[in-house]
Design an enzyme around this catalytic site. Structure first.
Site, PDB file in Angstrom:
ATOM      1  N   GLU B  77       0.792  -1.073   0.019  1.00 62.06           N
ATOM      2  CA  GLU B  77       0.082  -0.104  -0.001  1.00 62.06           C
ATOM      3  C   GLU B  77       0.947   1.197  -0.225  1.00 62.06           C
ATOM      4  O   GLU B  77       0.573   2.322   0.014  1.00 62.06           O
ATOM      5  CB  GLU B  77      -0.977   0.143   1.268  1.00 62.06           C
ATOM      6  CG  GLU B  77      -0.220  -0.125   2.573  1.00 62.06           C
ATOM      7  CD  GLU B  77      -0.772   1.140   3.339  1.00 62.06           C
ATOM      8  OE1 GLU B  77      -1.790   1.312   3.616  1.00 62.06           O
ATOM      9  OE2 GLU B  77       0.082   1.904   3.659  1.00 62.06           O
ATOM     10  N   CYS B 109      -3.339  -4.715   3.598  1.00 64.60           N
ATOM     11  CA  CYS B 109      -2.337  -5.712   4.221  1.00 64.60           C
ATOM     12  C   CYS B 109      -2.337  -6.901   3.594  1.00 64.60           C
ATOM     13  O   CYS B 109      -1.424  -7.899   4.025  1.00 64.60           O
ATOM     14  CB  CYS B 109      -2.398  -5.782   5.584  1.00 64.60           C
ATOM     15  SG  CYS B 109      -2.212  -4.065   6.392  1.00 64.60           S
ATOM     16  N   HIS B 232      -2.566 -12.350   9.950  1.00 70.28           N
ATOM     17  CA  HIS B 232      -2.358 -10.867  10.018  1.00 70.28           C
ATOM     18  C   HIS B 232      -2.247 -10.350  11.490  1.00 70.28           C
ATOM     19  O   HIS B 232      -3.076 -10.699  12.303  1.00 70.28           O
ATOM     20  CB  HIS B 232      -3.243 -10.076   9.241  1.00 70.28           C
ATOM     21  CG  HIS B 232      -2.956  -8.665   9.114  1.00 70.28           C
ATOM     22  ND1 HIS B 232      -1.660  -8.329   8.572  1.00 70.28           N
ATOM     23  CD2 HIS B 232      -3.633  -7.394   9.458  1.00 70.28           C
ATOM     24  CE1 HIS B 232      -1.826  -6.880   8.805  1.00 70.28           C
ATOM     25  NE2 HIS B 232      -2.732  -6.527   9.226  1.00 70.28           N
TER      26      HIS B 232
END
Lengths: 149, 343
Positions: B77, B109, B232
């Site tokens: 990103e 992400c 994550h």
């Protein structure tokens, strides 16, 4: 031919950033992959690549060759008054590096503690931003070195 | 041989800022996020240089010939260009041929794991020899925003192939759980992302748990059948809670929980955790990996290590590599991340 870092600086000083992009592109093999050349007659490696072997002249036979990624510091200096384009990075170290095949490279030293930057220190190539003319132009990438021993 | 991971490389920049230093500057608490410090890219590093360094380590440690790479997908990103691909710079910097599929990915992400799915699919379709999926970020955060405590820099590169003597971990299955849930975003020309505070937790668990349950249902495995799990990790707490919800023991998550030590590396986060697990996993072990990208979606993987993993490992494990660090204060952090606007 000039040392590559001087070429980087020269590029940043150009009047038109759009004209710089093609000039930079022609240097990508040497900046990204340390591509120099090697004379099959006198067995010497050159970086940046030479248009003609300085030892053998017309009898030389140059081939393109990727230089080793490791070498040792032959000499170094700390730059406090940088040329245009490097103001925000100063102070930084510049070193003449002898690669494992004896070719020499002038490069910035990064990510290395001051006490480890000394003559004979083993260094390894890393890929970094070299500079950008402004926020609109292309970013210049290339080699720098870090001390590994 | 099923397609799977034939090598990986991790790069985490050397600079670190302690969360306590950010707390000192803004005179507020980070609120017990389970993160001690975060990795900071130097002034001459960006998502592209991080990606190259990570991939280069994978090439060296796993003896991969760059000329065999036929696909490069870089998820981030924080791509250095809005237009002009990171993936083509990575290809040239690694010394590939010109015959490779390439595109930059963006899905907050999870863009790196999305690249792994594409490489896996291309490999199964026999369109490539080796595919390279990279998650790389120099995560942006507005000064004095909650994101500043965790938004870090780092990259992970995974090489996907199917040669029997090269695959260290087979990808048995993968799926994605996706919905329109805007919990974190950055508009064009905005310098920093915005987020919705606690709503991000709701989005995270909806998608992470949703994807995990989806892949378990599709494959018929139970959560307790896995030797390791990695999720994550926007902070040090969410992955542990996700494991708890799924009934996975905490000790199975700890090896891949890297965010407390280096911060949230965004697209690199799940992949660096997975690499840390592969650093120590034994043959024939089963790993559940679930990424998360705001906006929102999760990619789930079931990964089985093979006998090759005993001989094919990264030369420096993630937990060892991140010990090379240099602490900086908040002023130097601003300088390196180019947040001083008068310059």
């Amino acid at each position: 031919m000039q040392q590559p870092l001087l070429l980087f600086i020269g590029d940043l000083r150009g009047d038109s950033m759009h004209n710089i992009a093609p000039l930079n592109w022609r240097k990508f093999p040497e900046r990204y992959l340390l591509k120099g050349n090697y004379c099959e007659v006198c067995k010497q490696a050159f970086f940046p690549p030479r248009p003609i072997c300085p030892n053998c002249r017309r009898k030389g036979k140059l081939i393109q060759m990727e230089m080793p990624r490791q070498g040792k510091i032959l000499s170094y200096t700390k730059v406090h008054v940088p040329p245009e384009g490097f103001k925000n990075e100063a102070p930084y170290y510049l070193a003449v590096i002898e690669l494992e095949n004896k070719a020499k490279v002038l490069s910035q030293i990064v990510d290395s503690e001051q006490e480890k930057i000394k003559i004979g220190a083993k260094v390894k190539k890393v890929f970094r931003q070299i500079g950008e003319p402004d926020k609109y132009g292309t970013i210049t990438y290339g080699y720098k070195f870090k001390v590994i021993q | 041989m099923t397609a799977g991971i034939v090598g990986y490389g991790i790069y985490v920049p050397k600079l670190r800022i302690k969360v306590s230093e950010i707390e000192r500057v803004w005179q507020k608490s980070s609120g017990g996020i389970g993160v001690n410090e975060k990795a900071v890219a130097s002034i001459d590093e960006d998502a592209c240089t991080l990606a190259v360094e990570a991939a280069r380590r994978g090439i060296e440690d796993f003896s991969i010939d760059p000329k065999r790479i036929n696909a490069i997908y870089v998820g981030s990103e924080s791509h250095p260009y809005a237009v002009n691909p990171t993936s083509s710079i990575v290809g040239d910097a690694l010394g590939t041929t010109n015959k490779y599929y390439a595109v930059d990915m963006e899905f907050a992400c999870k863009a790196g794991t999305a690249g792994m799915q594409v490489c896996y699919a291309l490999k199964k379709a026999r369109m490539i020899d080796i595919g390279l999926a990279i998650g790389s970020d120099t995560a942006q955060s507005k000064p004095n925003d909650a994101l500043e405590f965790t938004a870090a820099s780092g990259a992970a590169a995974f090489f996907i192939g199917d040669k029997k003597d090269e695959v260290i971990a087979e990808i048995e299955s993968t799926c994605s759980y996706t919905s329109d849930m805007p919990d974190f975003w950055r508009r064009p020309k905005a310098e920093f992302p915005e987020h919705t505070g606690r709503f991000t937790a709701e989005a995270y668990f909806k998608h992470v748990i949703g994807a995990a349950k989806m892949i378990l249902e599709e494959t018929g495995y139970r959560a307790d059948e896995f030797d390791y799990a990695v999720f994550h990790q926007p902070n040090g707490k969410f992955p542990l809670k996700a494991a708890s919800i799924l009934g996975i023991e905490t000790k199975k998550v700890e090896q891949g929980l890297i965010t407390p030590l280096i911060g949230n590396t965004y697209s690199g986060s799940t992949m660096i955790g997975l690499a840390s697990i592969l650093d120590i996993a034994k043959p024939k072990q089963k790993i559940l990996a679930v990424s998360y990208g705001s906006g929102a979606g999760s990619d789930a993987f079931i990964i089985n290590t093979t006998d090759n993993i005993s001989d094919r490992r990264a030369k420096v494990p993630v937990l060892e590599m991140i010990k090379e660090k240099e602490y900086i204060d908040y002023a130097l952090y601003l300088r390196h991340r180019r947040k001083i606007k008068s310059l």
